[in-house]
Scaffold this active site. Sequence first.
Site: not given
Ligand code: NAI
Length: 345
Positions: A174, A231, A255, A260, A292
Amino acid sequence: MIKVAFFDTKAYDRPSFEQYGNNNKIEYKFLETKLSEDTAELAKGCDAVCVFVNDTVNAAVIDKLHEYGIKMIALRCAGYNNVDVRHAFGKIHVAHVPAYSPYAVAEHAAALLLTSVRRIHKAYNRTRDFNFSLNGLTGFDLHGKTAGIIGTGKIGRIFIDICRGFGMNVIAYDAYPAKDSGIEYVSLDELFEKSDIISLHCPLTDDTRHMINTDSIGKMKKGVVILNTSRGALIDAEALLEGIKSRKVGAACLDVYEEEADIFFEDRSGHILNDELLARLISMPNVIVTSHQAFLTEEALHNIAETTVNNIRSCFENDGICDNELCYRCGHIEKCKQERKQRCF
Ligand code: NAI
């Protein structure tokens, strides 16, 4: 009454939003089209727009919305890579739903993983055709394997717990490691080298775009399983296809997909799929694609509607003090979030 132009409406959106909207003095203009420069005009006469992951909210769209008097862009999702938040600053408030059910996404990632490594997708089709042969269905135990998790936020951590439940060793990367989390953080290269399974849970940013590419796949173990529920553009899909063709990548569960936007969420059966890369990936026996879908649970839809409506109400009823606002007032989104409780602009 707050008027909201609701772009990219799907049948599953309406019940939960109507339930919360009606109780909360919000009037929706449900539109099936996605928001883009061509469709922004449909928001005329509204106070806010509500958008999802594949709506285009770039500088040109923001300028048009601003011209039409739109005061708020309410994202009904967590990721906001499709919104030029910097450009919106000072013009239109932008809010998102930071968490609606991280369990939904993490559990979907687990479902994809199990389906893939135990060939459930193959077995399901076979037995429906009364083919009870086991040839070609040999999987592998997850127990004792190493899972490499990229992004240890809300979803990543739940997926880590699930992996641990299967007896897997978990390592993680992370950009902002969580202190005292008990998570074993390693460098990205070490994660690529050691992981049997790699699962992406970080946001799409300039730093993370195509983080899975020819170079990183080259560092991975032969037979690695790659999961992406975050993403699409985190993965260079052409490099992934090459990795699969060369047998370096053992399986991929996607997913999300970089291109997409015009494909996912729609019924394209009966059409010729123009995206040859996606068609080729889907044709692979060891690639599973869902469109998705990871967020799509009853609980998540309920939470999305509730939080989005609260975001809209807080913005309009508290003079622009907006819960879950995304802005650049402090020059850094996370810092700004911590300083909430005051008007961002
Ligand atoms: P979150 O904000 O809680 O966690 C994201 C993590 O990524 C954080 O710990 C952050 O420090 C880390 N991060 C930021 N930049 C980074 C980098 N350059 N390298 C490595 N880690 C890095 O977000 P959450 O809720 O866990 O969601 C994660 C992702 O899931 C979202 O960004 C969204 O794109 C995706 N998502 C997909 C869904 C789907 O239906 N497929 C639904 C909801 C979210």
